[in-house]
Write a protein that holds these residues in place. Structure first.
Motif, PDB file in Angstrom:
ATOM      1  N   ASP A 235      19.148   5.427 135.233  1.00 18.32           N
ATOM      2  CA  ASP A 235      18.128   6.240 135.878  1.00 18.32           C
ATOM      3  C   ASP A 235      18.525   7.714 135.950  1.00 18.32           C
ATOM      4  OD1 ASP A 235      15.821   6.910 137.190  1.00 18.32           O
ATOM      5  OD2 ASP A 235      16.490   6.212 139.155  1.00 18.32           O
ATOM      6  N   SER A 236      19.694   7.981 136.527  1.00 14.43           N
ATOM      7  CA  SER A 236      20.135   9.376 136.675  1.00 14.43           C
ATOM      8  C   SER A 236      20.379  10.035 135.326  1.00 14.43           C
ATOM      9  CB  SER A 236      21.421   9.428 137.516  1.00 14.43           C
ATOM     10  OG  SER A 236      21.180   8.941 138.815  1.00 14.43           O
ATOM     11  N   GLN A 237      20.943   9.288 134.381  1.00 12.07           N
ATOM     12  CA  GLN A 237      21.238   9.863 133.072  1.00 12.07           C
ATOM     13  C   GLN A 237      19.957  10.208 132.323  1.00 12.07           C
ATOM     14  OE1 GLN A 237      24.401  10.601 132.064  1.00 12.07           O
ATOM     15  NE2 GLN A 237      23.319  11.727 130.463  1.00 12.07           N
ATOM     16  N   LEU A 238      18.965   9.331 132.374  1.00  2.00           N
ATOM     17  CA  LEU A 238      17.699   9.626 131.711  1.00  2.00           C
ATOM     18  C   LEU A 238      17.026  10.841 132.325  1.00  2.00           C
ATOM     19  CD1 LEU A 238      16.261   6.007 131.292  1.00  2.00           C
ATOM     20  CD2 LEU A 238      17.263   7.453 129.525  1.00  2.00           C
ATOM     21  N   LEU A 239      17.158  10.988 133.651  1.00  2.50           N
ATOM     22  CA  LEU A 239      16.585  12.165 134.308  1.00  2.50           C
ATOM     23  C   LEU A 239      17.292  13.439 133.856  1.00  2.50           C
ATOM     24  CD1 LEU A 239      14.743  13.433 136.481  1.00  2.50           C
ATOM     25  CD2 LEU A 239      16.562  13.011 138.127  1.00  2.50           C
ATOM     26  N   LEU A 240      18.617  13.417 133.783  1.00  4.65           N
ATOM     27  CA  LEU A 240      19.356  14.602 133.339  1.00  4.65           C
ATOM     28  C   LEU A 240      18.999  14.977 131.904  1.00  4.65           C
ATOM     29  CD1 LEU A 240      22.930  13.962 134.806  1.00  4.65           C
ATOM     30  CD2 LEU A 240      21.223  15.607 135.599  1.00  4.65           C
ATOM     31  N   LEU A 243      15.620  16.670 131.903  1.00  7.95           N
ATOM     32  CA  LEU A 243      15.658  18.030 132.454  1.00  7.95           C
ATOM     33  C   LEU A 243      16.351  18.999 131.499  1.00  7.95           C
ATOM     34  CD1 LEU A 243      16.490  17.314 136.213  1.00  7.95           C
ATOM     35  CD2 LEU A 243      14.274  17.865 135.191  1.00  7.95           C
ATOM     36  N   ARG A 244      17.360  18.527 130.779  1.00  5.88           N
ATOM     37  CA  ARG A 244      18.024  19.395 129.800  1.00  5.88           C
ATOM     38  C   ARG A 244      17.077  19.778 128.669  1.00  5.88           C
ATOM     39  NH1 ARG A 244      23.493  15.723 129.691  1.00  5.88           N
ATOM     40  NH2 ARG A 244      24.509  16.653 131.526  1.00  5.88           N
ATOM     41  N   ASP A 245      16.245  18.844 128.277  1.00  7.49           N
ATOM     42  CA  ASP A 245      15.255  19.167 127.255  1.00  7.49           C
ATOM     43  C   ASP A 245      14.288  20.228 127.749  1.00  7.49           C
ATOM     44  OD1 ASP A 245      16.428  17.334 125.608  1.00  7.49           O
ATOM     45  OD2 ASP A 245      15.043  15.708 126.106  1.00  7.49           O
ATOM     46  N   SER A 248      15.563  23.956 127.698  1.00 10.02           N
ATOM     47  CA  SER A 248      15.473  24.613 126.395  1.00 10.02           C
ATOM     48  C   SER A 248      14.033  24.855 125.957  1.00 10.02           C
ATOM     49  CB  SER A 248      16.181  23.762 125.335  1.00 10.02           C
ATOM     50  OG  SER A 248      15.599  22.472 125.263  1.00 10.02           O
ATOM     51  N   SER A 249      13.070  24.503 126.793  1.00 12.39           N
ATOM     52  CA  SER A 249      11.671  24.683 126.432  1.00 12.39           C
ATOM     53  C   SER A 249      11.276  26.151 126.549  1.00 12.39           C
ATOM     54  CB  SER A 249      10.780  23.821 127.337  1.00 12.39           C
ATOM     55  OG  SER A 249       9.423  24.092 127.104  1.00 12.39           O
ATOM     56  N   ASP A 250      10.500  26.623 125.592  1.00 14.63           N
ATOM     57  CA  ASP A 250      10.044  28.012 125.621  1.00 14.63           C
ATOM     58  C   ASP A 250       9.085  28.276 126.761  1.00 14.63           C
ATOM     59  OD1 ASP A 250       9.886  28.188 122.010  1.00 14.63           O
ATOM     60  OD2 ASP A 250      11.530  28.592 123.393  1.00 14.63           O
ATOM     61  N   LEU A 251       8.277  27.278 127.106  1.00 11.43           N
ATOM     62  CA  LEU A 251       7.309  27.484 128.178  1.00 11.43           C
ATOM     63  C   LEU A 251       8.011  27.718 129.506  1.00 11.43           C
ATOM     64  CD1 LEU A 251       4.597  24.797 127.344  1.00 11.43           C
ATOM     65  CD2 LEU A 251       4.468  27.253 127.017  1.00 11.43           C
ATOM     66  N   LEU A 252       9.120  27.006 129.754  1.00  4.38           N
ATOM     67  CA  LEU A 252       9.838  27.188 131.001  1.00  4.38           C
ATOM     68  C   LEU A 252      10.548  28.526 131.035  1.00  4.38           C
ATOM     69  CD1 LEU A 252      10.721  26.008 133.688  1.00  4.38           C
ATOM     70  CD2 LEU A 252      12.656  24.954 132.534  1.00  4.38           C
ATOM     71  N   ASN A 253      11.108  28.944 129.901  1.00  6.17           N
ATOM     72  CA  ASN A 253      11.822  30.218 129.859  1.00  6.17           C
ATOM     73  C   ASN A 253      10.891  31.404 130.020  1.00  6.17           C
ATOM     74  OD1 ASN A 253      14.228  28.864 129.435  1.00  6.17           O
ATOM     75  ND2 ASN A 253      14.057  28.968 127.211  1.00  6.17           N
ATOM     76  N   ASN A 254       9.474  31.168 129.756  1.00  6.07           N
ATOM     77  CA  ASN A 254       8.538  32.273 129.867  1.00  6.07           C
ATOM     78  C   ASN A 254       7.889  32.313 131.245  1.00  6.07           C
ATOM     79  OD1 ASN A 254       8.987  33.094 127.249  1.00  6.07           O
ATOM     80  ND2 ASN A 254       7.401  31.783 126.390  1.00  6.07           N
TER      81      ASN A 254
END
Length: 640
Positions: A235-240, A243-245, A248-254
């Protein structure tokens, strides 16, 4: 029911029931989907009716094993029984030579429990929903290595158990198998805080009855539990990983998160001087000079007392309590406390998708609604051109009230600034308050004592009243907050949200397109029976020619693969962290819960039986100290 006679059916030594071509005649019963025969020794067997073109034939050759599986599965579905893959034979070179497909009731029951017929406690048998009957119906297939073909060399047609009626086919193993679209529906309902039982009821309602739905409510609940079991300790590993993906998303960085300012806004609207005075009185009255927490809170008073950060633009737009309450209300719609971390982040995606939908709807209303003036002022039209519709309606109110309920009573010159005293009227034309609007050397600089622009981000009615006096027809650029303007978000973001949504995989997009096309076709032909028949035949032909695995219903891994597609991740993920321990929040109740009689019975059955020296039986519920027989003997002695 009608009866006639057919050739006699000999009972073979290997107990395989076959229909002979000659011999004596025995009575036969003709049911809806099968014939019932009586063998010479009185055994009843059931044979499917003729009329199915793809009936197995001895000597038939197939190019692949999947073709054999598809043929026998379709025949079993037509006849009213289910299929399971039998044993496989290999030669000395470890190459497969023979394969078998059997009725799912093949095999003899194996009773692992020993019975003592003299003991009443051994007479209760656990009820089971399914039993094997040693049915001999099957096909035997020989693998021809030279030509890589599969030849049927034996076919046992009759069964030693009743075949399933047509109207009960949805209760069979094949009929209860959940399709991927149904699994996806259950998963999506979970992300909207709808359980599997209600999801099944929704499917029944949408598809027009239980007979049109694959799976029972129990099957729906089992799949929902299978998702949790798949997540398990990952569970925790899949969540991490998820979130790491996103990092690296452009939408989040903008959508400017790193430049935002955060404060703990409480409902405390007093001036700094008043706060300092009341705080000192509080500390002195209750002798709290040595209180560590209060000292720390006073040290960061500029983080939670609005009077200390009122100059920050739109500082009071969201309060701490409002944020907490709105977040809880938002997530209660989609999530619950029983969800795993991965399910919570998926529910979060659903909530964000709903928010994006409302944003897109608001943008559509902004661009599609025409302009209607209420004040007749040019500045109102300018506000309509630059602001979103929801903000324009608020500013329109300020402009109208600035015209009808505000007027400049007098002005004063203070050094190089001009102060306008704006009287605020109530509905009965009585003055309720007087506000000061200060202008600098330049006429485009305005500041009102109500601080409306600083707190919310758009001008107040008092400044619009001064604008009307000074004949200002356009809102100065300094007082146009980019947050409330039209077309703030690029059009490409809305195109991405519209195209992809929550599930942006190419396969999902294509599936949704196919569902939409079929649904539109059915809707357009809803009153045309001939057209619906033609469409149904085309869909049947397409399904019969599909190249996918025909026996995915008996595959052990199809469920896992479907869950991987829905949840994401895989079974081979490397664990970098473990799952957090359960947290008990305030007001969640006692740690001990009531245990029902069912759980008590299960726990009791798992115990190792012990010998009671009084009744001389192996039991789990008592011993020699509290045996009923001992108490009975004691009562008898007392009565004597």
């Amino acid at each position: 029911m009608k009866s006639n006679y057919v050739p006699n059916i000999p009972l073979l030594r290997e107990e395989c029931y076959e229909i002979p071509s000659n011999g004596g005649r025995l009575p036969v019963e003709d049911f809806e989907g099968c014939y019932t025969f009586l063998t010479p020794n009185g055994t009843k067997v059931w044979c499917p009716k003729k009329g199915y073109d793809a009936k197995p034939t001895v000597g038939a050759t197939y190019g692949s094993w999947n073709d054999v599986l598809r043929m026998y599965k379709n025949y079993a579905e037509f006849s009213g029984f289910s299929v399971r893959v039998g044993q496989t034979k290999k030669n000395k070179s470890d190459k497969v030579t023979h394969k078998y497909l059997r009725c799912n009731r093949a095999g003899r029951p194996q009773y692992k429990r020993k019975f003592d017929t003299l003991d009443e406690s051994f007479m209760s048998v656990r009820s089971r929903s399914f039993q094997v009957t040693d049915c001999k119906a099957h096909i035997s297939v020989q693998v021809i290595e030279a030509t890589s073909t599969f030849v049927i060399y034996k076919f046992i047609e009759c069964h030693n158990h009743p075949l399933v009626e047509t109207y009960n086919r949805d209760f069979t193993k094949a009929g209860r198998k959940l399709s991927f679209s149904t699994k996806q529906f259950i998963h999506h309902m979970t992300l909207n805080n709808i359980g599997p039982t209600i999801a099944h009821r929704l499917q029944v309602s949408m598809k027009g009855g239980h007979h049109n739905v694959n799976g029972t409510p129990t099957d729906f609940k089992n799949f929902s539990q299978a998702i949790r079991l798949f997540i398990g300790n990952r569970d925790s590993q899949l969540l991490l990983d998820r979130l790491r993906d996103r990092v690296s998303s452009d939408l989040l960085n903008n959508t400017d998160f790193r430049s935002s300012i955060h404060r703990l806004v409480w409902n405390l609207f007093i001036s700094p001087d008043t706060f300092e005075t009341r705080w000192a009185d509080l500390i002195t009255r209750f002798q709290l000079d040595e209180h560590n927490w209060l000292s720390d809170m006073y040290a960061i008073r500029d983080q939670w007392v609005p009077a200390y950060f009122r100059e920050i633009p739109m500082c009071c737009l969201m309060k701490t309590t409002s944020r907490c309450e709105s977040s809880n209300a938002s997530f209660k719609v989609n999530s619950s406390g029983a969800n795993t971390l991965v399910q919570f982040i998926l529910c979060y995606d659903t909530s964000i998708e709903s928010q994006r939908y409302r944003q897109r709807l608001a943008e559509y209303k902004t661009t599609s609604r025409p302009y209607h003036s209420l004040s007749g002022l040019e500045i109102e039209k300018h506000a309509f051109e630059i602001y979103t519709r929801s903000i324009f309606l608020e500013i329109q109110k300020e402009i109208v009230k600035g015209k009808l309920f505000c007027y400049v009573s007098h002005t004063e010159q203070v050094q190089d600034k001009l102060v306008y005293f704006v009287s605020h009227l109530s509905k009965d034309n009585s003055v309720t308050n007087v506000f000061q609007v200060v202008t600098g050397p330049s006429i485009v600089n305005y500041d009102c004592s109500c601080r409306n622009f600083t707190r919310i981000g758009y001008l107040c009615r008092h400044i619009f009243c001064v604008f009307r006096v000074n004949r200002v027809v356009r809102i100065p650029d300094e007082y146009i907050s980019k947050r409330w303007m039209k077309d703030v978000l690029p059009k490409r973001i809305f195109e991405i949200q519209y195209r992809y949504g929550v599930d942006n995989s190419p396969e999902s997009l294509l599936r949704n397109e196919i569902f939409g096309l079929i649904s539109n076709s059915v809707d357009s032909l809803r009153n045309d029976y001939d057209g619906l028949a033609v469409l149904a035949n085309k869909v049947r032909d397409l399904c019969s020619n599909k190249s996918s695995d025909p026996v995915d219903s008996i595959s052990k891994f199809s469920n896992v693969e479907d869950i991987q597609n829905l949840v994401g991740g895989s079974l081979d993920v490397d664990l970098e962290c473990s799952n957090p321990q359960g947290i008990r929040n305030k007001g969640c109740g006692k740690s001990r819960r009531l245990i029902g009689p069912g759980e008590k019975a299960v726990e009791k059955s798992l115990r190792t039986p012990r010998l009671c020296r009084t009744c001389q039986k192996y039991v789990t519920g008592h011993d020699s100290r509290n045996c009923k027989k001992k108490r009975t003997e004691a009562v008898d002695v007392t009565q004597e």
